[in-house]
Design an enzyme around this catalytic site. Structure first.
Site, PDB file in Angstrom:
ATOM      1  N   GLU A 252      52.807  44.448  29.475  1.00 31.80           N
ATOM      2  CA  GLU A 252      51.553  45.264  29.414  1.00 31.80           C
ATOM      3  C   GLU A 252      51.991  46.636  29.195  1.00 31.80           C
ATOM      4  OE1 GLU A 252      49.575  44.826  33.014  1.00 31.80           O
ATOM      5  OE2 GLU A 252      49.748  42.519  33.249  1.00 31.80           O
ATOM      6  N   LYS A 254      52.491  50.059  29.957  1.00 31.69           N
ATOM      7  CA  LYS A 254      52.629  50.977  31.171  1.00 31.69           C
ATOM      8  C   LYS A 254      52.134  52.470  31.029  1.00 31.69           C
ATOM      9  CE  LYS A 254      56.371  52.423  34.633  1.00 31.69           C
ATOM     10  NZ  LYS A 254      55.649  53.520  34.832  1.00 31.69           N
ATOM     11  N   ARG A 259      48.193  54.838  40.178  1.00 33.01           N
ATOM     12  CA  ARG A 259      47.894  53.506  40.414  1.00 33.01           C
ATOM     13  C   ARG A 259      47.041  53.680  41.687  1.00 33.01           C
ATOM     14  NH1 ARG A 259      52.504  49.251  41.827  1.00 33.01           N
ATOM     15  NH2 ARG A 259      51.308  47.571  42.553  1.00 33.01           N
ATOM     16  N   ARG A 274      48.321  55.147  45.590  1.00 37.18           N
ATOM     17  CA  ARG A 274      49.752  54.630  45.743  1.00 37.18           C
ATOM     18  C   ARG A 274      50.335  54.661  47.068  1.00 37.18           C
ATOM     19  NH1 ARG A 274      53.951  54.910  41.438  1.00 37.18           N
ATOM     20  NH2 ARG A 274      56.087  54.950  42.756  1.00 37.18           N
ATOM     21  N   GLU A 304      45.277  51.244  36.986  1.00 37.57           N
ATOM     22  CA  GLU A 304      45.822  52.591  36.724  1.00 37.57           C
ATOM     23  C   GLU A 304      44.604  53.464  36.315  1.00 37.57           C
ATOM     24  OE1 GLU A 304      49.113  52.885  37.533  1.00 37.57           O
ATOM     25  OE2 GLU A 304      49.781  54.621  36.422  1.00 37.57           O
ATOM     26  N   PHE A 344      44.882  45.972  36.368  1.00 36.23           N
ATOM     27  CA  PHE A 344      46.077  44.851  35.888  1.00 36.23           C
ATOM     28  C   PHE A 344      46.178  43.819  37.052  1.00 36.23           C
ATOM     29  CE2 PHE A 344      48.175  48.985  37.676  1.00 36.23           C
ATOM     30  CZ  PHE A 344      48.868  48.338  38.506  1.00 36.23           C
ATOM     31  N   ARG A 416      60.017  45.915  45.745  1.00 36.49           N
ATOM     32  CA  ARG A 416      60.510  46.253  44.625  1.00 36.49           C
ATOM     33  C   ARG A 416      61.558  45.285  43.943  1.00 36.49           C
ATOM     34  NH1 ARG A 416      60.223  51.011  41.824  1.00 36.49           N
ATOM     35  NH2 ARG A 416      59.501  52.036  43.812  1.00 36.49           N
TER      36      ARG A 416
END
Ligand code: AMP
Length: 567
Positions: A252, A254, A259, A274, A304, A344, A416
C-alpha cells in the site's frame, strides 16, 4: 468498611523494596483475591500509579508547585527537611513521607481520624478531577489538602506518587496481567487479550470478580475506547518484504500524514490519534465524512489523514500538525489546511470483532463499509519489478514509501511485528571511509569483509564510525580489498583490524537511527556498499555534520509525529 488505603500503601512499599518479579507478582496476586469487585479496579489503577483506568480521559491536574504549597501548610515543616530527604532518596514520595513524619502539627491533627479506604481515595480523585470552571484551582487544592490531612505518612507518600503520576515501584501493567492470570487461574494469553480489548487491566479484574472468569469469553471491543495500534517493522526493500511474507504480499502507499482510529456508533463519531488521545474536535470534516459515508451502524476503522495542497498533492507533515494542535478557530484553519482521509483497516463492525480475520478479508470488508471514502492505494503482487514500480509511483505522488502487509495477517494491537513492513526509499548515498574491519564467518573466514564505515569531522578531521556492513561487494572485490587493507593495518585485536583511513566507499542505507553503539550516537540502518570510490580521497568523504543533518531531519519528523495531538 472496605479495604484500607494503608494496606495498598504497604503493598506498594513491598513492591518498591524488591526487584524480584515473581515475588512482586505473588504479592499482588494474593492482594487481588482479597478485594471486592468495586474496590478492585481502583486498587489496580492505583498500584499502577494511575488515579483512573487507562482509557479514562479524566485527569487530576495537580502540579508539583500546588502540592508542595499544600504540604508545607499542612505540616508546617521547614522545607529543608524535604530537600534533604529528596537528595537522599531521589524519590518525591519518600521525601514527602519524611516531611510528614517530622511534623508535630500534623501528628496531632490525624490522631483521631478513622483510616482512609481505597474507595474513599477514589472518590476524592473523582472530585478533584471534576473541579472545573471558575475557582476550580482553589477547589482542587482544598480537596487535595483534605485528602492529605487524613493520611498517614506512608499513605501520603503513595497519594503524592499517584497525584503526580510517578509511582516507580517497578510493577508495570505487563506484570499486573501476570498477577491477574495467577490469581484467577486464567491463561496469561487470555488475560492479555481481554485486557487489550477492554483497554484496562483494572476493569478486566473487576469483570472477573463480578461475573466470573467465563465472562472473559464475551469481552469484545468497546466503542469509543481506543484500541492500541498495530505497528510495522522496517524492510530493506520490496524484494525482502515479498520474501518475508512468503512470496506474495499486499503493498500500500505509505502516506505522509497522521494515523487516526475512528470509532462510530450510529451518528456519533470519535477520532483518536496515534497516541490514543481524542482529537475529534480538530477534525470536524472527518466526522462529517464518516457520518455521511460509512455503511455500518457501528465500526472501528483506521486510516491516515493527509493535508492537501492546492493541486491536490499532499503537503508536508508540518502543515497537518497545525490542524491537530489547533483547538480554536477550527473553521478558519479547516479552510486553510484541508485534510483528506484514506482508510486502511477495519477492526470491528456491527458487533463483530474483525481482528482475527486475515488482512485480505478485512480489506474487503473495509471497502464494502467505506462508502465514498477512499482506501489507501494497494496492489497484491509477488513480482519485484511491479512492486518497485509501485514504490516509484508512490514517491512521485509525494508519498513516503510503501507498506507491505502480509495477506493472512490478523490485526495485532500494540505489536510492532513483521506482519506489516514499511519500506522507505533509499536515501542519498554517503561516501564513507573504512577505518576498521573484521574477518568474516564461514566462507569469508579469511577475508576482511565486515567493514566499519566512518564520516569525517569537518572541523577536526577525525573520523567517526557511523555504521558497519558486510554487504555489497563481490567475492573478487573482497579478496582485493583484504589485500589492500592488510597493507594499511595499524593494529590487530582478535578478529578486528584497525586500518589507516584511506579507502572511500559509497554506501546506501535506509535510515539513520539514534544509537548508543557508536560514539557519534547515530547508526546507519541497512547499510551496504554500492561501489568503491577509487576517485575519492578520505578528505573528500562525507562529513559527520552531513550525517547529523540527515539524521536530524528524520528525527525531527519522528518526534513531531510522536508528540502529535494532545501533548
Ligand atoms: P512509522 O511511523 O514510520 O512506524 O510508520 C508507520 C506509520 O505509517 C503508521 O503508524 C501510519 O501512521 C503510517 N501509514 C501511512 N500509510 C499507511 C498505510 N497504508 N498502512 C498503515 N500505516 C500507514
Amino acid at each position: 468498611m472496605g479495604t484500607t488505603f494503608r494496606v495498598l500503601a504497604e503493598l506498594c512499599e513491598k513492591l518498591e523494596a524488591t526487584s524480584k518479579r515473581n515475588l512482586m507478582v505473588e504479592i499482588v496476586s494474593d492482594f487481588l483475591k482479597e478485594l471486592t469487585p468495586s474496590e478492585v479496579e481502583p486498587a489496580v489503577s492505583m498500584i499502577l500509579g494511575r488515579a483512573f483506568p487507562r482509557w479514562d480521559p479524566r485527569v487530576l491536574e495537580v502540579g508539583w508547585a500546588t502540592l508542595t504549597a499544600i504540604i508545607r501548610r499542612l505540616t508546617g515543616t521547614d522545607w529543608k527537611t524535604f530537600n534533604k530527604a529528596f537528595a537522599e532518596s531521589g524519590d518525591v514520595g519518600s521525601a514527602v513521607k519524611t516531611v510528614f513524619e517530622a511534623s508535630k502539627l500534623y501528628k496531632q491533627a490525624t490522631l483521631l481520624e478513622k483510616p482512609l479506604t481505597i474507595l474513599e481515595v477514589r472518590q476524592s480523585f473523582e472530585k478533584i478531577a471534576e473541579a472545573s470552571g471558575k475557582g476550580s484551582k482553589e477547589r482542587r487544592e482544598r480537596l487535595v489538602k483534605a485528602l492529605l490531612s487524613v493520611a498517614t505518612p506512608l499513605e501520603a507518600k503513595y497519594l503524592v506518587k499517584i497525584l503526580i503520576g510517578e509511582m516507580r515501584t517497578g510493577f508495570h501493567e505487563g506484570l499486573m496481567e501476570v498477577a491477574v492470570s495467577k490469581a484467577f487461574h486464567i491463561p496469561l494469553k487470555e488475560v492479555q487479550k481481554a485486557s487489550m480489548l477492554m483497554g484496562d487491566v483494572g476493569e478486566l479484574v473487576s469483570l472477573i470478580k463480578s461475573r466470573g472468569k467465563e465472562a472473559l469469553n464475551q469481552v469484545g471491543f468497546i466503542l469509543f475506547r481506543p484500541v492500541r495500534l498495530m505497528m510495522a517493522q522496517t524492510a530493506e526493500n520490496v524484494e525482502k518484504a515479498i520474501q518475508e511474507h512468503g512470496g506474495e504480499t499486499a503493498f500500500e502507499h505509505k502516506l505522509d500524514g497522521a494515523r487516526i482510529q475512528i470509532h462510530k456508533s450510529g451518528n456519533e463519531v470519535r477520532i483518536f490519534s496515534r497516541r490514543l488521545t481524542d482529537v475529534t474536535q480538530s477534525l470536524p470534516e472527518i466526522v462529517e465524512l464518516v457520518q455521511r459515508e460509512v455503511k455500518a451502524e457501528d465500526a472501528i476503522m483506521e486510516g491516515e489523514v493527509v493535508a492537501i495542497g492546492i493541486q491536490g498533492k499532499p503537503l508536508p507533515f508540518q502543515h497537518l500538525m497545525r490542524r491537530f494542535k489547533r483547538v480554536h478557530n477550527i473553521e478558519e484553519i479547516r479552510r486553510k489546511i484541508p485534510v483528506k482521509l484514506f482508510l486502511f483497516d477495519i477492526l470491528y463492525r456491527n458487533g463483530q470483532s474483525l481482528i482475527h480475520k486475515p488482512y485480505i478479508e478485512r480489506r474487503r470488508i473495509l471497502s464494502e463499509t467505506a462508502g465514498g471514502i477512499q482506501l489507501t492505494e494497494q496492489i497484491i503482487t509477488s513480482d519485484v519489478e511491479i512492486a518497485t514500480n509501485f514504490l516509484t509511483q508512490a514517491l512521485n505522488r509525494g508519498h513516503e514509501g510503501l507498506m507491505a502487509k502480509r495477506l493472512n495477517a490478523d490485526y495485532t494491537p500494540g505489536i510492532r511485528g513483521k506482519k506489516w513492513l514499511k519500506i522507505k526509499p533509499v536515501l542519498e548515498p554517503l561516501d564513507l571511509v573504512i577505518v576498521a574491519v573484521e574477518y568474516g564467518y564461514g566462507r569469508r573466514h579469511n577475508w576482511l569483509s565486515d567493514y566499519y564505515l566512518a564520516a569525517r569531522d569537518a572541523e577536526t578531521g577525525k573520523f567517526y564510525i557511523v555504521g558497519k556492513t558486510f554487504k555489497g561487494l563481490t567475492d573478487q572485490e573482497i579478496i582485493e580489498m583484504t589485500e589492500r587493507l592488510r597493507k594499511i593495518t595499524i593494529k590487530k585485536k582478535h578478529r578486528k583490524v584497525v586500518v589507516t583511513p584511506k579507502i572511500v566507499v559509497e554506501v546506501l542505507y535506509n535510515e539513520i537511527q539514534k544509537s548508543p553503539k557508536y560514539k557519534c550516537g547515530m547508526a546507519l540502518r541497512f547499510a551496504r556498499i554500492s561501489r568503491i570510490r577509487e576517485d575519492k580521497a578520505p578528505e573528500e568523504a562525507d562529513t559527520i555534520q552531513k550525517v547529523r543533518a540527515i539524521f536530524e531531519k528524520q528525527f525531527q519528523k519522528q518526534q513531531e509525529s510522536r508528540s502529535l495531538p494532545g501533548h
